[in-house]
Design an enzyme around this catalytic site. Sequence first.
Site, PDB file in Angstrom:
ATOM      1  N   ARG A  25      30.772  31.590 -19.211  1.00  0.00           N
ATOM      2  CA  ARG A  25      31.981  32.127 -19.842  1.00  0.00           C
ATOM      3  C   ARG A  25      31.979  31.925 -21.358  1.00  0.00           C
ATOM      4  O   ARG A  25      33.011  31.653 -21.964  1.00  0.00           O
ATOM      5  CB  ARG A  25      33.251  31.486 -19.245  1.00  0.00           C
ATOM      6  CG  ARG A  25      33.566  31.926 -17.832  1.00  0.00           C
ATOM      7  CD  ARG A  25      34.171  33.323 -17.817  1.00  0.00           C
ATOM      8  NE  ARG A  25      34.495  33.710 -16.462  1.00  0.00           N
ATOM      9  CZ  ARG A  25      35.740  33.710 -15.959  1.00  0.00           C
ATOM     10  NH1 ARG A  25      36.751  33.354 -16.701  1.00  0.00           N
ATOM     11  NH2 ARG A  25      35.937  34.073 -14.727  1.00  0.00           N
ATOM     12  N   ARG A  29      38.490  34.268 -23.697  1.00  0.00           N
ATOM     13  CA  ARG A  29      39.746  34.081 -24.435  1.00  0.00           C
ATOM     14  C   ARG A  29      39.777  32.934 -25.422  1.00  0.00           C
ATOM     15  O   ARG A  29      40.666  32.876 -26.264  1.00  0.00           O
ATOM     16  CB  ARG A  29      40.898  33.921 -23.437  1.00  0.00           C
ATOM     17  CG  ARG A  29      41.301  35.235 -22.798  1.00  0.00           C
ATOM     18  CD  ARG A  29      42.122  35.003 -21.554  1.00  0.00           C
ATOM     19  NE  ARG A  29      41.299  34.300 -20.585  1.00  0.00           N
ATOM     20  CZ  ARG A  29      41.672  34.025 -19.345  1.00  0.00           C
ATOM     21  NH1 ARG A  29      42.872  34.319 -18.927  1.00  0.00           N
ATOM     22  NH2 ARG A  29      40.849  33.400 -18.531  1.00  0.00           N
ATOM     23  N   ARG A  38      39.888  42.502 -26.686  1.00  0.00           N
ATOM     24  CA  ARG A  38      40.600  42.697 -25.416  1.00  0.00           C
ATOM     25  C   ARG A  38      41.870  43.521 -25.645  1.00  0.00           C
ATOM     26  O   ARG A  38      42.188  44.415 -24.865  1.00  0.00           O
ATOM     27  CB  ARG A  38      40.923  41.310 -24.874  1.00  0.00           C
ATOM     28  CG  ARG A  38      41.824  41.235 -23.701  1.00  0.00           C
ATOM     29  CD  ARG A  38      41.014  41.237 -22.417  1.00  0.00           C
ATOM     30  NE  ARG A  38      41.793  40.750 -21.305  1.00  0.00           N
ATOM     31  CZ  ARG A  38      42.808  41.399 -20.778  1.00  0.00           C
ATOM     32  NH1 ARG A  38      43.191  42.544 -21.261  1.00  0.00           N
ATOM     33  NH2 ARG A  38      43.461  40.885 -19.752  1.00  0.00           N
ATOM     34  N   ASP A  75      32.278  41.476 -14.695  1.00  0.00           N
ATOM     35  CA  ASP A  75      33.041  40.546 -13.858  1.00  0.00           C
ATOM     36  C   ASP A  75      32.569  40.632 -12.420  1.00  0.00           C
ATOM     37  O   ASP A  75      31.996  41.639 -12.001  1.00  0.00           O
ATOM     38  CB  ASP A  75      34.545  40.825 -13.968  1.00  0.00           C
ATOM     39  CG  ASP A  75      35.381  39.582 -13.650  1.00  0.00           C
ATOM     40  OD1 ASP A  75      34.823  38.470 -13.583  1.00  0.00           O
ATOM     41  OD2 ASP A  75      36.610  39.734 -13.493  1.00  0.00           O
ATOM     42  N   TYR A 140      36.260  37.243  -1.808  1.00  0.00           N
ATOM     43  CA  TYR A 140      37.258  37.972  -2.616  1.00  0.00           C
ATOM     44  C   TYR A 140      37.695  39.255  -1.906  1.00  0.00           C
ATOM     45  O   TYR A 140      38.875  39.615  -1.913  1.00  0.00           O
ATOM     46  CB  TYR A 140      36.708  38.300  -4.006  1.00  0.00           C
ATOM     47  CG  TYR A 140      36.960  37.196  -5.010  1.00  0.00           C
ATOM     48  CD1 TYR A 140      38.192  37.080  -5.660  1.00  0.00           C
ATOM     49  CD2 TYR A 140      35.987  36.249  -5.298  1.00  0.00           C
ATOM     50  CE1 TYR A 140      38.432  36.057  -6.569  1.00  0.00           C
ATOM     51  CE2 TYR A 140      36.215  35.217  -6.194  1.00  0.00           C
ATOM     52  CZ  TYR A 140      37.441  35.128  -6.830  1.00  0.00           C
ATOM     53  OH  TYR A 140      37.678  34.106  -7.716  1.00  0.00           O
TER      54      TYR A 140
HETATM   55  O1  CP3 Z   1      30.822  35.101 -20.762  1.00  0.00           O
HETATM   56  C1  CP3 Z   1      30.548  35.264 -19.571  1.00  0.00           C
HETATM   57  O2  CP3 Z   1      30.325  34.339 -18.764  1.00  0.00           O
HETATM   58  C2  CP3 Z   1      30.326  36.692 -19.065  1.00  0.00           C
HETATM   59  C3  CP3 Z   1      31.345  37.333 -18.358  1.00  0.00           C
HETATM   60  C4  CP3 Z   1      31.918  36.823 -17.023  1.00  0.00           C
HETATM   61  C5  CP3 Z   1      33.294  36.982 -16.706  1.00  0.00           C
HETATM   62  N1  CP3 Z   1      33.466  36.620 -15.417  1.00  0.00           N
HETATM   63  C6  CP3 Z   1      34.318  37.488 -17.632  1.00  0.00           C
HETATM   64  C7  CP3 Z   1      35.753  37.298 -17.337  1.00  0.00           C
HETATM   65  C8  CP3 Z   1      31.283  36.294 -15.891  1.00  0.00           C
HETATM   66  C9  CP3 Z   1      29.824  35.889 -15.699  1.00  0.00           C
HETATM   67  C10 CP3 Z   1      32.283  36.180 -14.876  1.00  0.00           C
HETATM   68  C11 CP3 Z   1      32.005  35.729 -13.505  1.00  0.00           C
HETATM   69  C12 CP3 Z   1      33.125  35.508 -12.567  1.00  0.00           C
HETATM   70  N2  CP3 Z   1      34.284  36.213 -12.445  1.00  0.00           N
HETATM   71  C13 CP3 Z   1      33.114  34.543 -11.535  1.00  0.00           C
HETATM   72  C14 CP3 Z   1      31.977  33.590 -11.232  1.00  0.00           C
HETATM   73  C15 CP3 Z   1      31.945  32.440 -12.151  1.00  0.00           C
HETATM   74  C16 CP3 Z   1      33.018  31.399 -11.941  1.00  0.00           C
HETATM   75  O3  CP3 Z   1      33.849  31.270 -12.863  1.00  0.00           O
HETATM   76  O4  CP3 Z   1      33.015  30.755 -10.913  1.00  0.00           O
HETATM   77  C17 CP3 Z   1      34.330  34.652 -10.828  1.00  0.00           C
HETATM   78  C18 CP3 Z   1      34.758  33.810  -9.654  1.00  0.00           C
HETATM   79  C19 CP3 Z   1      35.054  35.725 -11.424  1.00  0.00           C
HETATM   80  C20 CP3 Z   1      36.358  36.282 -10.968  1.00  0.00           C
HETATM   81  C21 CP3 Z   1      37.380  36.247 -12.025  1.00  0.00           C
HETATM   82  N3  CP3 Z   1      37.398  37.070 -13.137  1.00  0.00           N
HETATM   83  C22 CP3 Z   1      38.550  35.460 -12.047  1.00  0.00           C
HETATM   84  C23 CP3 Z   1      38.934  34.440 -11.008  1.00  0.00           C
HETATM   85  C24 CP3 Z   1      39.248  35.807 -13.210  1.00  0.00           C
HETATM   86  C25 CP3 Z   1      40.614  35.308 -13.609  1.00  0.00           C
HETATM   87  C26 CP3 Z   1      40.575  33.949 -14.172  1.00  0.00           C
HETATM   88  C27 CP3 Z   1      40.449  34.012 -15.662  1.00  0.00           C
HETATM   89  O5  CP3 Z   1      39.641  33.267 -16.230  1.00  0.00           O
HETATM   90  O6  CP3 Z   1      41.195  34.819 -16.234  1.00  0.00           O
HETATM   91  C28 CP3 Z   1      38.491  36.781 -13.904  1.00  0.00           C
HETATM   92  C29 CP3 Z   1      38.784  37.428 -15.210  1.00  0.00           C
HETATM   93  C30 CP3 Z   1      37.756  37.275 -16.290  1.00  0.00           C
HETATM   94  N4  CP3 Z   1      36.401  37.430 -16.133  1.00  0.00           N
HETATM   95  C31 CP3 Z   1      38.003  37.003 -17.671  1.00  0.00           C
HETATM   96  C32 CP3 Z   1      36.756  37.040 -18.330  1.00  0.00           C
HETATM   97  C33 CP3 Z   1      36.486  36.889 -19.809  1.00  0.00           C
HETATM   98  C34 CP3 Z   1      39.368  36.828 -18.302  1.00  0.00           C
HETATM   99  C35 CP3 Z   1      40.050  38.143 -18.363  1.00  0.00           C
HETATM  100  C36 CP3 Z   1      40.904  38.356 -19.609  1.00  0.00           C
HETATM  101  O7  CP3 Z   1      40.343  38.575 -20.692  1.00  0.00           O
HETATM  102  O8  CP3 Z   1      42.114  38.295 -19.459  1.00  0.00           O
END
Ligand code: CP3
Length: 331
Positions: A25, A29, A38, A75, A140
Amino acid sequence: MEDKPALLRALAGETMARPPVWLMRQAGRYLPEYRALREKAGGFLELCLTPELAAEATLQPIRRFGFDAAILFADLPLLPLLAGFDLRYAEGEGPVLTPGKGRSDVTVQVAATVQRVKAALPPGTALIGFTGAPWTVAAYCLEGRGSRDFATAKTVMFREPARYQALVDRLTEVAIEYLVAQAEAGADALKLFDSWAGVLPETSFRQHVIEATRRLVEGVKARTKVPVIGFPRGAGFLYHDYARHSGVDALALDPAVPLAEAAKLQAVLPVQGNLDPIALVAGGSAMAQEVSRIRAKLGRGPFVFNLGHGIVPQTPPEHVATLVALLRGDA
Ligand code: CP3
Protein backbone atom coordinates in the site's frame (compact mmCIF):
# COMPACT_ATOMS: atom_id res chain seq x y z
CA MET A 1 23.69 -9.36 -14.51
CA GLU A 2 24.51 -5.98 -13.00
CA ASP A 3 21.42 -4.12 -14.21
CA LYS A 4 18.89 -6.71 -13.06
CA PRO A 5 16.62 -4.97 -10.53
CA ALA A 6 17.63 -5.67 -6.92
CA LEU A 7 14.14 -6.98 -6.16
CA LEU A 8 14.47 -9.67 -8.84
CA ARG A 9 17.90 -10.66 -7.63
CA ALA A 10 16.58 -11.16 -4.09
CA LEU A 11 13.54 -13.08 -5.36
CA ALA A 12 15.92 -15.30 -7.35
CA GLY A 13 17.67 -16.23 -4.11
CA GLU A 14 20.58 -13.78 -3.97
CA THR A 15 21.69 -12.31 -0.65
CA MET A 16 22.03 -8.57 -1.17
CA ALA A 17 24.39 -6.32 0.81
CA ARG A 18 21.50 -3.84 1.09
CA PRO A 19 18.02 -5.40 0.98
CA PRO A 20 15.67 -4.04 -1.68
CA VAL A 21 12.67 -2.23 -0.18
CA TRP A 22 9.08 -1.50 -1.16
CA LEU A 23 5.97 -1.23 1.02
CA MET A 24 2.54 -2.78 0.73
CA ARG A 25 0.00 0.00 0.00
CA GLN A 26 2.84 2.39 -0.80
CA ALA A 27 0.34 4.31 -2.95
CA GLY A 28 -2.67 5.62 -1.08
CA ARG A 29 -4.31 8.06 1.25
CA TYR A 30 -1.27 8.80 3.47
CA LEU A 31 0.15 10.74 0.46
CA PRO A 32 -1.30 14.21 -0.22
CA GLU A 33 -0.61 13.80 -3.96
CA TYR A 34 -2.70 10.58 -3.94
CA ARG A 35 -5.61 12.35 -2.23
CA ALA A 36 -5.48 15.06 -4.92
CA LEU A 37 -5.44 12.46 -7.71
CA ARG A 38 -8.30 10.54 -6.09
CA GLU A 39 -10.31 13.76 -5.95
CA LYS A 40 -9.65 14.40 -9.62
CA ALA A 41 -10.63 10.86 -10.62
CA GLY A 42 -14.04 11.09 -8.97
CA GLY A 43 -14.50 7.49 -7.88
CA PHE A 44 -11.97 4.93 -6.72
CA LEU A 45 -12.99 2.43 -9.42
CA GLU A 46 -12.45 5.11 -12.12
CA LEU A 47 -9.00 5.69 -10.65
CA CYS A 48 -8.19 1.95 -10.87
CA LEU A 49 -9.54 1.53 -14.41
CA THR A 50 -8.20 4.68 -16.10
CA PRO A 51 -4.63 3.74 -17.14
CA GLU A 52 -3.30 7.30 -17.12
CA LEU A 53 -4.52 7.90 -13.55
CA ALA A 54 -3.68 4.44 -12.20
CA ALA A 55 -0.16 4.74 -13.65
CA GLU A 56 0.22 8.11 -11.95
CA ALA A 57 -0.88 6.63 -8.59
CA THR A 58 1.62 3.76 -9.04
CA LEU A 59 4.47 6.17 -9.76
CA GLN A 60 3.81 8.73 -7.00
CA PRO A 61 5.57 6.78 -4.21
CA ILE A 62 8.47 5.92 -6.55
CA ARG A 63 9.09 9.60 -7.29
CA ARG A 64 8.87 10.56 -3.64
CA PHE A 65 10.84 7.71 -2.04
CA GLY A 66 12.69 5.85 -4.80
CA PHE A 67 11.61 2.36 -3.74
CA ASP A 68 13.18 -0.68 -5.43
CA ALA A 69 9.78 -1.79 -6.71
CA ALA A 70 6.50 -0.26 -7.80
CA ILE A 71 3.27 -2.18 -7.28
CA LEU A 72 0.54 -1.84 -9.86
CA PHE A 73 -2.21 0.45 -8.62
CA ALA A 74 -5.39 -1.59 -8.83
CA ASP A 75 -7.55 -3.41 -6.26
CA LEU A 76 -8.32 -6.93 -5.22
CA PRO A 77 -12.05 -6.90 -6.12
CA LEU A 78 -11.24 -6.18 -9.78
CA LEU A 79 -10.94 -9.94 -10.21
CA PRO A 80 -14.59 -10.62 -9.23
CA LEU A 81 -15.52 -7.76 -11.55
CA LEU A 82 -13.91 -9.80 -14.33
CA ALA A 83 -15.76 -12.91 -13.18
CA GLY A 84 -19.25 -11.39 -13.42
CA PHE A 85 -19.75 -9.57 -10.12
CA ASP A 86 -20.69 -5.92 -9.86
CA LEU A 87 -18.48 -3.74 -7.67
CA ARG A 88 -19.01 -0.49 -5.86
CA TYR A 89 -17.11 1.30 -3.12
CA ALA A 90 -19.24 2.33 -0.18
CA GLU A 91 -18.03 5.46 1.62
CA GLY A 92 -15.97 4.49 4.66
CA GLU A 93 -16.60 0.77 4.14
CA GLY A 94 -14.58 -0.42 1.17
CA PRO A 95 -15.58 -2.78 -1.65
CA VAL A 96 -19.13 -4.15 -1.99
CA LEU A 97 -19.71 -7.03 -4.46
CA THR A 98 -23.00 -8.33 -5.83
CA PRO A 99 -23.66 -10.99 -8.47
CA GLY A 100 -24.25 -9.11 -11.72
CA LYS A 101 -22.81 -8.48 -15.14
CA GLY A 102 -19.26 -7.54 -14.26
CA ARG A 103 -17.01 -5.69 -16.70
CA SER A 104 -15.10 -7.19 -19.58
CA ASP A 105 -12.53 -4.39 -20.04
CA VAL A 106 -10.72 -4.79 -16.71
CA THR A 107 -7.75 -6.78 -18.07
CA VAL A 108 -7.29 -4.42 -21.02
CA GLN A 109 -7.24 -1.33 -18.79
CA VAL A 110 -4.97 -2.89 -16.18
CA ALA A 111 -2.53 -4.16 -18.84
CA ALA A 112 -2.44 -0.62 -20.30
CA THR A 113 -1.57 0.70 -16.83
CA VAL A 114 1.26 -1.83 -16.53
CA GLN A 115 2.66 -0.76 -19.92
CA ARG A 116 2.58 2.91 -19.00
CA VAL A 117 4.26 2.36 -15.65
CA LYS A 118 6.89 0.09 -17.13
CA ALA A 119 7.80 2.73 -19.71
CA ALA A 120 8.19 5.38 -16.99
CA LEU A 121 10.14 3.44 -14.37
CA PRO A 122 13.92 3.67 -13.97
CA PRO A 123 15.54 0.40 -15.19
CA GLY A 124 16.57 -0.71 -11.68
CA THR A 125 13.02 -0.43 -10.33
CA ALA A 126 10.94 -3.58 -10.68
CA LEU A 127 7.20 -3.57 -11.34
CA ILE A 128 5.00 -5.95 -9.35
CA GLY A 129 1.60 -7.03 -10.66
CA PHE A 130 -0.91 -8.71 -8.35
CA THR A 131 -4.24 -10.30 -7.71
CA GLY A 132 -6.02 -11.80 -4.74
CA ALA A 133 -5.48 -15.51 -4.08
CA PRO A 134 -8.48 -17.82 -4.63
CA TRP A 135 -9.72 -18.10 -1.04
CA THR A 136 -9.51 -14.37 -0.27
CA VAL A 137 -11.24 -13.38 -3.51
CA ALA A 138 -13.92 -16.07 -3.11
CA ALA A 139 -14.43 -14.85 0.46
CA TYR A 140 -15.17 -11.31 -0.76
CA CYS A 141 -17.49 -12.69 -3.47
CA LEU A 142 -19.50 -14.82 -1.05
CA GLU A 143 -19.55 -12.35 1.81
CA GLY A 144 -20.22 -9.43 -0.52
CA ARG A 145 -18.04 -7.10 1.54
CA GLY A 146 -15.24 -7.03 4.08
CA SER A 147 -15.73 -8.94 7.31
CA ARG A 148 -13.89 -9.69 10.55
CA ASP A 149 -14.21 -13.47 10.24
CA PHE A 150 -15.77 -14.20 6.79
CA ALA A 151 -18.28 -16.48 8.51
CA THR A 152 -20.75 -16.44 5.58
CA ALA A 153 -18.03 -17.42 3.10
CA LYS A 154 -16.74 -20.16 5.42
CA THR A 155 -20.25 -21.52 5.86
CA VAL A 156 -20.57 -21.92 2.09
CA MET A 157 -17.13 -23.57 1.98
CA PHE A 158 -18.19 -26.11 4.64
CA ARG A 159 -21.82 -26.65 3.70
CA GLU A 160 -21.82 -26.34 -0.09
CA PRO A 161 -18.37 -27.51 -1.20
CA ALA A 162 -19.42 -27.96 -4.84
CA ARG A 163 -20.73 -24.39 -5.06
CA TYR A 164 -17.60 -23.10 -3.37
CA GLN A 165 -15.34 -25.06 -5.72
CA ALA A 166 -17.23 -23.93 -8.84
CA LEU A 167 -16.67 -20.30 -7.82
CA VAL A 168 -12.98 -20.91 -7.14
CA ASP A 169 -12.54 -22.73 -10.45
CA ARG A 170 -14.02 -19.75 -12.26
CA LEU A 171 -11.92 -17.23 -10.30
CA THR A 172 -8.75 -19.26 -10.90
CA GLU A 173 -9.35 -19.39 -14.63
CA VAL A 174 -9.89 -15.63 -14.76
CA ALA A 175 -6.93 -14.97 -12.43
CA ILE A 176 -4.52 -16.91 -14.67
CA GLU A 177 -5.52 -14.80 -17.71
CA TYR A 178 -5.35 -11.60 -15.66
CA LEU A 179 -1.87 -12.35 -14.24
CA VAL A 180 -0.44 -13.56 -17.55
CA ALA A 181 -1.73 -10.34 -19.18
CA GLN A 182 0.06 -8.31 -16.49
CA ALA A 183 3.31 -10.23 -17.05
CA GLU A 184 3.04 -9.85 -20.81
CA ALA A 185 2.44 -6.12 -20.42
CA GLY A 186 5.68 -5.80 -18.44
CA ALA A 187 5.19 -6.86 -14.80
CA ASP A 188 8.51 -8.26 -13.50
CA ALA A 189 6.99 -10.17 -10.58
CA LEU A 190 3.49 -11.10 -9.43
CA LYS A 191 2.06 -11.14 -5.93
CA LEU A 192 -0.86 -13.19 -4.61
CA PHE A 193 -2.62 -11.58 -1.66
CA ASP A 194 -4.29 -14.18 0.56
CA SER A 195 -5.19 -11.57 3.15
CA TRP A 196 -7.75 -13.81 4.91
CA ALA A 197 -5.74 -17.06 4.92
CA GLY A 198 -5.51 -16.74 8.71
CA VAL A 199 -9.22 -17.33 9.41
CA LEU A 200 -9.19 -20.93 8.09
CA PRO A 201 -8.61 -24.07 10.16
CA GLU A 202 -5.87 -26.51 9.13
CA THR A 203 -7.76 -28.79 6.74
CA SER A 204 -9.40 -25.89 4.90
CA PHE A 205 -6.09 -24.04 4.78
CA ARG A 206 -4.36 -27.01 3.16
CA GLN A 207 -7.09 -27.41 0.55
CA HIS A 208 -8.27 -23.86 -0.10
CA VAL A 209 -5.08 -21.87 0.48
CA ILE A 210 -2.12 -24.15 -0.30
CA GLU A 211 -3.68 -26.40 -2.95
CA ALA A 212 -5.75 -23.62 -4.57
CA THR A 213 -2.63 -21.43 -4.75
CA ARG A 214 -0.62 -24.31 -6.20
CA ARG A 215 -3.15 -24.73 -9.03
CA LEU A 216 -3.17 -21.01 -9.76
CA VAL A 217 0.64 -20.77 -9.74
CA GLU A 218 0.90 -23.84 -11.96
CA GLY A 219 -1.45 -22.22 -14.49
CA VAL A 220 0.56 -19.00 -14.46
CA LYS A 221 3.95 -20.74 -14.64
CA ALA A 222 2.85 -22.72 -17.69
CA ARG A 223 2.69 -19.41 -19.54
CA THR A 224 5.18 -16.99 -18.01
CA LYS A 225 8.48 -17.11 -16.12
CA VAL A 226 8.01 -14.17 -13.76
CA PRO A 227 8.50 -14.94 -10.05
CA VAL A 228 5.45 -15.15 -7.79
CA ILE A 229 5.36 -13.83 -4.21
CA GLY A 230 2.75 -15.45 -1.96
CA PHE A 231 1.22 -13.66 1.05
CA PRO A 232 -0.83 -16.06 3.20
CA ARG A 233 -1.47 -13.47 5.89
CA GLY A 234 -2.03 -14.95 9.34
CA ALA A 235 -0.96 -18.48 8.30
CA GLY A 236 0.98 -18.96 11.56
CA PHE A 237 2.54 -22.44 11.81
CA LEU A 238 1.14 -23.28 8.36
CA TYR A 239 3.56 -20.82 6.71
CA HIS A 240 6.01 -23.74 6.63
CA ASP A 241 3.78 -26.01 4.56
CA TYR A 242 2.70 -23.11 2.37
CA ALA A 243 6.40 -22.40 1.66
CA ARG A 244 7.00 -26.00 0.58
CA HIS A 245 3.84 -26.85 -1.29
CA SER A 246 2.15 -23.76 -2.79
CA GLY A 247 4.61 -23.37 -5.66
CA VAL A 248 5.34 -19.67 -4.97
CA ASP A 249 8.89 -18.34 -5.39
CA ALA A 250 8.97 -16.08 -2.32
CA LEU A 251 7.03 -15.55 0.89
CA ALA A 252 5.58 -12.31 2.25
CA LEU A 253 5.52 -12.50 6.05
CA ASP A 254 2.95 -10.82 8.28
CA PRO A 255 4.09 -8.93 11.41
CA ALA A 256 3.23 -11.82 13.76
CA VAL A 257 5.79 -14.22 12.21
CA PRO A 258 8.63 -14.50 14.79
CA LEU A 259 12.02 -13.74 13.27
CA ALA A 260 13.42 -17.14 14.32
CA GLU A 261 10.64 -18.80 12.27
CA ALA A 262 11.20 -16.30 9.44
CA ALA A 263 14.86 -17.39 9.31
CA LYS A 264 13.76 -21.05 9.01
CA LEU A 265 11.37 -20.12 6.21
CA GLN A 266 14.19 -18.26 4.51
CA ALA A 267 16.11 -21.52 4.26
CA VAL A 268 13.27 -22.70 1.98
CA LEU A 269 12.36 -19.53 0.04
CA PRO A 270 13.33 -15.83 -0.14
CA VAL A 271 11.29 -13.85 2.39
CA GLN A 272 9.76 -10.39 2.41
CA GLY A 273 8.57 -8.46 5.44
CA ASN A 274 7.66 -7.85 8.14
CA LEU A 275 7.72 -4.52 9.97
CA ASP A 276 4.49 -3.77 11.80
CA PRO A 277 2.69 -0.94 9.93
CA ILE A 278 2.03 0.79 13.26
CA ALA A 279 5.77 0.89 14.03
CA LEU A 280 5.98 2.98 10.85
CA VAL A 281 3.26 5.29 12.18
CA ALA A 282 5.16 5.60 15.49
CA GLY A 283 8.54 6.25 13.83
CA GLY A 284 11.54 7.33 15.92
CA SER A 285 13.73 4.93 17.87
CA ALA A 286 11.03 2.24 18.18
CA MET A 287 10.87 1.98 14.40
CA ALA A 288 14.65 2.10 14.02
CA GLN A 289 15.10 -0.71 16.54
CA GLU A 290 12.54 -2.92 14.80
CA VAL A 291 14.19 -2.27 11.44
CA SER A 292 17.63 -3.26 12.71
CA ARG A 293 16.25 -6.33 14.49
CA ILE A 294 14.57 -7.53 11.26
CA ARG A 295 17.55 -6.73 9.12
CA ALA A 296 20.03 -8.39 11.49
CA LYS A 297 18.02 -11.60 11.47
CA LEU A 298 17.02 -11.79 7.79
CA GLY A 299 19.68 -9.74 6.00
CA ARG A 300 22.06 -12.70 5.71
CA GLY A 301 19.82 -14.55 3.24
CA PRO A 302 17.56 -13.65 0.31
CA PHE A 303 15.43 -10.86 1.72
CA VAL A 304 13.16 -8.01 0.63
CA PHE A 305 12.36 -5.40 3.26
CA ASN A 306 8.64 -4.58 3.55
CA LEU A 307 5.86 -4.09 6.06
CA GLY A 308 3.96 -7.11 7.35
CA HIS A 309 0.74 -5.57 6.02
CA GLY A 310 -0.29 -2.37 4.26
CA ILE A 311 0.57 1.23 5.14
CA VAL A 312 -2.30 2.79 7.10
CA PRO A 313 -3.71 6.22 6.15
CA GLN A 314 -2.42 8.00 9.30
CA THR A 315 1.22 7.18 8.44
CA PRO A 316 3.39 10.32 8.27
CA PRO A 317 5.15 10.34 4.86
CA GLU A 318 8.34 11.60 6.59
CA HIS A 319 8.53 8.31 8.50
CA VAL A 320 8.55 6.45 5.21
CA ALA A 321 11.42 8.65 4.01
CA THR A 322 13.31 7.93 7.25
CA LEU A 323 12.72 4.19 6.86
CA VAL A 324 14.13 4.18 3.33
CA ALA A 325 17.14 6.24 4.46
CA LEU A 326 17.78 3.79 7.33
CA LEU A 327 17.77 0.86 4.92
CA ARG A 328 20.04 2.64 2.46
CA GLY A 329 22.43 3.59 5.23
CA ASP A 330 21.94 7.35 4.76
CA ALA A 331 20.39 7.99 8.18
O1 CP3 B 1 -0.01 0.63 -3.26
C1 CP3 B 1 -0.47 -0.50 -3.39
O2 CP3 B 1 -0.30 -1.43 -2.58
C2 CP3 B 1 -1.20 -0.84 -4.69
C3 CP3 B 1 -2.60 -0.85 -4.72
C4 CP3 B 1 -3.46 -1.78 -3.85
C5 CP3 B 1 -4.71 -1.35 -3.33
N1 CP3 B 1 -5.33 -2.42 -2.78
C6 CP3 B 1 -5.23 0.02 -3.42
C7 CP3 B 1 -6.36 0.46 -2.57
C8 CP3 B 1 -3.33 -3.14 -3.54
C9 CP3 B 1 -2.16 -4.09 -3.82
C10 CP3 B 1 -4.53 -3.53 -2.87
C11 CP3 B 1 -4.81 -4.91 -2.43
C12 CP3 B 1 -6.01 -5.19 -1.62
N2 CP3 B 1 -7.25 -4.62 -1.70
C13 CP3 B 1 -6.09 -6.21 -0.65
C14 CP3 B 1 -4.98 -7.17 -0.29
C15 CP3 B 1 -3.98 -6.56 0.61
C16 CP3 B 1 -4.41 -6.36 2.04
O3 CP3 B 1 -4.51 -5.17 2.42
O4 CP3 B 1 -4.64 -7.33 2.72
C17 CP3 B 1 -7.39 -6.20 -0.12
C18 CP3 B 1 -7.93 -7.11 0.96
C19 CP3 B 1 -8.11 -5.18 -0.81
C20 CP3 B 1 -9.55 -4.84 -0.65
C21 CP3 B 1 -9.76 -3.44 -0.28
N3 CP3 B 1 -9.59 -2.36 -1.13
C22 CP3 B 1 -10.27 -2.95 0.94
C23 CP3 B 1 -10.62 -3.79 2.14
C24 CP3 B 1 -10.36 -1.56 0.81
C25 CP3 B 1 -10.95 -0.61 1.83
C26 CP3 B 1 -10.03 -0.34 2.94
C27 CP3 B 1 -9.21 0.89 2.66
O5 CP3 B 1 -8.00 0.87 2.88
O6 CP3 B 1 -9.84 1.86 2.21
C28 CP3 B 1 -9.88 -1.20 -0.47
C29 CP3 B 1 -9.73 0.16 -1.06
C30 CP3 B 1 -8.36 0.55 -1.52
N4 CP3 B 1 -7.50 -0.24 -2.25
C31 CP3 B 1 -7.73 1.82 -1.33
C32 CP3 B 1 -6.49 1.77 -2.00
C33 CP3 B 1 -5.48 2.88 -2.17
C34 CP3 B 1 -8.34 3.01 -0.63
C35 CP3 B 1 -9.40 3.59 -1.49
C36 CP3 B 1 -9.50 5.11 -1.44
O7 CP3 B 1 -8.64 5.79 -2.01
O8 CP3 B 1 -10.45 5.57 -0.82
